[in-house]
Write a protein that holds these residues in place. Structure first.
Motif, PDB file in Angstrom:
ATOM      1  N   ALA A  22       0.814  -1.213   0.000  1.00  0.00           N
ATOM      2  CA  ALA A  22       0.000   0.000   0.000  1.00  0.00           C
ATOM      3  C   ALA A  22       0.848   1.263   0.000  1.00  0.00           C
ATOM      4  CB  ALA A  22      -0.927   0.006   1.215  1.00  0.00           C
ATOM      5  N   GLY A  23       2.109   1.129   0.453  1.00  0.00           N
ATOM      6  CA  GLY A  23       2.959   2.298   0.507  1.00  0.00           C
ATOM      7  C   GLY A  23       4.396   1.936   0.815  1.00  0.00           C
ATOM      8  N   VAL A  24       5.248   2.947   0.867  1.00  0.00           N
ATOM      9  CA  VAL A  24       6.655   2.775   1.233  1.00  0.00           C
ATOM     10  C   VAL A  24       7.015   3.886   2.208  1.00  0.00           C
ATOM     11  CG1 VAL A  24       7.333   1.669  -0.930  1.00  0.00           C
ATOM     12  CG2 VAL A  24       7.453   4.163  -0.742  1.00  0.00           C
ATOM     13  N   LYS A  25       8.031   3.637   3.031  1.00  0.00           N
ATOM     14  CA  LYS A  25       8.481   4.666   3.968  1.00  0.00           C
ATOM     15  C   LYS A  25       9.923   5.035   3.665  1.00  0.00           C
ATOM     16  CE  LYS A  25       8.871   3.941   8.505  1.00  0.00           C
ATOM     17  NZ  LYS A  25       8.381   3.722   9.890  1.00  0.00           N
ATOM     18  N   ILE A  26      10.160   6.344   3.577  1.00  0.00           N
ATOM     19  CA  ILE A  26      11.469   6.886   3.236  1.00  0.00           C
ATOM     20  C   ILE A  26      12.027   7.625   4.461  1.00  0.00           C
ATOM     21  CG2 ILE A  26      12.757   8.367   1.660  1.00  0.00           C
ATOM     22  CD1 ILE A  26      11.353   6.019   0.290  1.00  0.00           C
ATOM     23  N   LYS A  27      13.244   7.289   4.841  1.00  0.00           N
ATOM     24  CA  LYS A  27      13.894   8.001   5.935  1.00  0.00           C
ATOM     25  C   LYS A  27      14.342   9.385   5.459  1.00  0.00           C
ATOM     26  CE  LYS A  27      14.000   4.406   8.824  1.00  0.00           C
ATOM     27  NZ  LYS A  27      13.346   4.394  10.157  1.00  0.00           N
ATOM     28  N   VAL A  28      14.173  10.374   6.329  1.00  0.00           N
ATOM     29  CA  VAL A  28      14.639  11.726   6.025  1.00  0.00           C
ATOM     30  C   VAL A  28      15.526  12.205   7.169  1.00  0.00           C
ATOM     31  CG1 VAL A  28      12.675  12.328   4.560  1.00  0.00           C
ATOM     32  CG2 VAL A  28      12.536  12.720   7.040  1.00  0.00           C
ATOM     33  N   GLY A  29      16.254  13.289   6.917  1.00  0.00           N
ATOM     34  CA  GLY A  29      17.186  13.800   7.919  1.00  0.00           C
ATOM     35  C   GLY A  29      18.582  13.991   7.364  1.00  0.00           C
ATOM     36  N   LYS A  30      18.689  14.203   6.051  1.00  0.00           N
ATOM     37  CA  LYS A  30      19.967  14.505   5.420  1.00  0.00           C
ATOM     38  C   LYS A  30      20.495  15.853   5.925  1.00  0.00           C
ATOM     39  CE  LYS A  30      20.902  11.157   2.400  1.00  0.00           C
ATOM     40  NZ  LYS A  30      22.195  10.428   2.385  1.00  0.00           N
ATOM     41  N   PRO A  31      21.799  16.108   5.759  1.00  0.00           N
ATOM     42  CA  PRO A  31      22.355  17.385   6.247  1.00  0.00           C
ATOM     43  C   PRO A  31      21.653  18.613   5.682  1.00  0.00           C
ATOM     44  CG  PRO A  31      24.123  15.861   5.738  1.00  0.00           C
ATOM     45  CD  PRO A  31      22.854  15.213   5.255  1.00  0.00           C
ATOM     46  N   HIS A  32      21.139  18.507   4.461  1.00  0.00           N
ATOM     47  CA  HIS A  32      20.446  19.621   3.843  1.00  0.00           C
ATOM     48  C   HIS A  32      19.037  19.196   3.457  1.00  0.00           C
ATOM     49  CE1 HIS A  32      24.170  21.916   3.694  1.00  0.00           C
ATOM     50  NE2 HIS A  32      24.774  20.867   3.161  1.00  0.00           N
ATOM     51  N   VAL A  33      18.078  20.038   3.781  1.00  0.00           N
ATOM     52  CA  VAL A  33      16.679  19.731   3.502  1.00  0.00           C
ATOM     53  C   VAL A  33      16.455  19.453   2.020  1.00  0.00           C
ATOM     54  CG1 VAL A  33      14.339  20.684   3.524  1.00  0.00           C
ATOM     55  CG2 VAL A  33      15.839  21.054   5.475  1.00  0.00           C
ATOM     56  N   ALA A  34      17.194  20.134   1.175  1.00  0.00           N
ATOM     57  CA  ALA A  34      17.025  19.955  -0.270  1.00  0.00           C
ATOM     58  C   ALA A  34      17.300  18.520  -0.687  1.00  0.00           C
ATOM     59  CB  ALA A  34      17.931  20.916  -1.028  1.00  0.00           C
ATOM     60  N   GLU A  35      18.229  17.847   0.013  1.00  0.00           N
ATOM     61  CA  GLU A  35      18.518  16.449  -0.312  1.00  0.00           C
ATOM     62  C   GLU A  35      17.313  15.562  -0.030  1.00  0.00           C
ATOM     63  OE1 GLU A  35      22.641  14.963   0.741  1.00  0.00           O
ATOM     64  OE2 GLU A  35      22.536  16.738   2.028  1.00  0.00           O
ATOM     65  N   ASP A  36      16.685  15.777   1.126  1.00  0.00           N
ATOM     66  CA  ASP A  36      15.493  14.997   1.451  1.00  0.00           C
ATOM     67  C   ASP A  36      14.389  15.246   0.436  1.00  0.00           C
ATOM     68  OD1 ASP A  36      16.354  13.670   3.837  1.00  0.00           O
ATOM     69  OD2 ASP A  36      16.122  15.563   4.932  1.00  0.00           O
ATOM     70  N   ALA A  37      14.193  16.506   0.083  1.00  0.00           N
ATOM     71  CA  ALA A  37      13.141  16.853  -0.868  1.00  0.00           C
ATOM     72  C   ALA A  37      13.392  16.221  -2.230  1.00  0.00           C
ATOM     73  CB  ALA A  37      13.031  18.377  -1.000  1.00  0.00           C
ATOM     74  N   GLU A  38      14.647  16.229  -2.669  1.00  0.00           N
ATOM     75  CA  GLU A  38      14.979  15.647  -3.967  1.00  0.00           C
ATOM     76  C   GLU A  38      14.749  14.139  -3.975  1.00  0.00           C
ATOM     77  OE1 GLU A  38      16.137  14.731  -7.743  1.00  0.00           O
ATOM     78  OE2 GLU A  38      15.484  16.632  -6.877  1.00  0.00           O
ATOM     79  N   ARG A  39      15.103  13.478  -2.882  1.00  0.00           N
ATOM     80  CA  ARG A  39      14.905  12.029  -2.800  1.00  0.00           C
ATOM     81  C   ARG A  39      13.404  11.694  -2.839  1.00  0.00           C
ATOM     82  NH1 ARG A  39      19.024   9.066  -0.115  1.00  0.00           N
ATOM     83  NH2 ARG A  39      17.635   8.269   1.524  1.00  0.00           N
ATOM     84  N   LEU A  40      12.615  12.474  -2.108  1.00  0.00           N
ATOM     85  CA  LEU A  40      11.179  12.216  -2.105  1.00  0.00           C
ATOM     86  C   LEU A  40      10.556  12.537  -3.458  1.00  0.00           C
ATOM     87  CD1 LEU A  40       9.055  11.196  -0.104  1.00  0.00           C
ATOM     88  CD2 LEU A  40       8.480  13.580   0.380  1.00  0.00           C
ATOM     89  N   ARG A  41      11.036  13.596  -4.083  1.00  0.00           N
ATOM     90  CA  ARG A  41      10.530  13.950  -5.415  1.00  0.00           C
ATOM     91  C   ARG A  41      10.751  12.819  -6.398  1.00  0.00           C
ATOM     92  NH1 ARG A  41      12.254  14.742 -10.072  1.00  0.00           N
ATOM     93  NH2 ARG A  41      14.424  14.491  -9.371  1.00  0.00           N
ATOM     94  N   ALA A  42      11.956  12.237  -6.377  1.00  0.00           N
ATOM     95  CA  ALA A  42      12.278  11.167  -7.316  1.00  0.00           C
ATOM     96  C   ALA A  42      11.371   9.954  -7.109  1.00  0.00           C
ATOM     97  CB  ALA A  42      13.745  10.769  -7.160  1.00  0.00           C
ATOM     98  N   VAL A  43      11.128   9.630  -5.850  1.00  0.00           N
ATOM     99  CA  VAL A  43      10.257   8.485  -5.564  1.00  0.00           C
ATOM    100  C   VAL A  43       8.833   8.779  -6.003  1.00  0.00           C
ATOM    101  CG1 VAL A  43       9.231   7.102  -3.716  1.00  0.00           C
ATOM    102  CG2 VAL A  43      11.673   7.619  -3.678  1.00  0.00           C
TER     103      VAL A  43
END
Length: 239
Positions: free
Chosen positions: A163-184
């Motif tokens: 039904a879903g997936v869970k992605i860990k966040v908390g990279k040194p820069h918020v932009a990294e987390d946002a980019e990873r989530l965007r790609a998924v």
């Protein structure tokens, strides 16, 4: 016949098959604490809890030195009463994971006994009625994984009808987390739930910034943005 005549505990260290990292810790090994309870009618119940690398021996010591000796001669059917008795006995240390894990091993062992005696699975004995529930995959979302690996894992989970997936966040820069989530999100489309988990790594200010950065990619939730004991911070966290 339902009286507890033997209560034992042991610690089994299980090496992880691959490294796993989130924003605050690494999954070094699975320290599995197992409790076995035997009743006079010959039934055996097993319960367990685990840590991800530290504290397992402390849970074991609490069980062996303070909790398990209290169970001898007690009626295993009285699950709630036994839990409350053990909780009261450890009141000075009840705040924190060590005591919670120790209590959980006993609690699940008692429920195991109850289910075996009734000849019913736990979900039915606890009052459940659904034979199926939606589940999500968290194995492919660890923080150390690259964006391409996140996407591949999410697509595999989608193909397997999670039904879903869970992605860990908390990279040194918020932009990294946002980019990873965007790609998924772009890979799986709008229908798959994509959860995020910060593992209590943020302050109030950084949690607000992180949530705003992730919002365009429709996260289903942002789990544990701040330390659990930051009560005032959670009270001020925008809904």
């Amino acid at each position: 016949m339902t009286l507890i005549i033997n209560a034992t505990a042991l610690l089994a260290d299980i090496d992880v098959e691959t490294d796993r990292t989130d924003a605050v810790q690494s999954f070094v090994k699975q320290e599995t604490v197992l409790v076995t309870l035997t009743t006079a009618d010959g039934l055996t119940g097993t319960g367990y809890a685990y840590t991800i690398g530290t504290g397992g021996s402390s849970v074991l010591a609490l069980l062996r030195d303070h909790l398990l000796p209290l169970l001898a001669g007690r009626d295993a059917r009285n699950v709630e009463g036994l839990w409350r008795s053990l909780f009261a006995h450890t009141r000075a240390t009840t705040t924190g994971a060590v005591t919670s894990l120790a209590l959980a091993t006993v609690d699940t062992a008692l429920w195991d006994l109850r289910c075996k005696r009734a000849g019913e699975p736990l979900w039915r004995l606890a009052g459940g009625h659904r034979r199926e529930i939606p589940v999500y995959d968290t194995e492919g979302g660890w923080l150390h994984l690259g964006t391409e690996e996140l996407v591949e894992s999410a697509l595999a989970a989608q193909q397997a009808r999670f039904a879903g997936v869970k992605i860990k966040v908390g990279k040194p820069h918020v932009a990294e987390d946002a980019e990873r989530l965007r790609a998924v999100r772009e890979a799986v489309g709008p229908a798959l739930h994509v959860m995020t988990d910060a593992n209590q790594s943020q302050s109030l200010a950084s949690a607000v910034r992180l949530a705003a950065a992730l919002e365009p990619y429709d996260p289903y939730w942002l789990e544990e943005p701040m330390p659990a004991d930051d009560v005032s911070g959670h009270a001020r966290l925008p809904p």
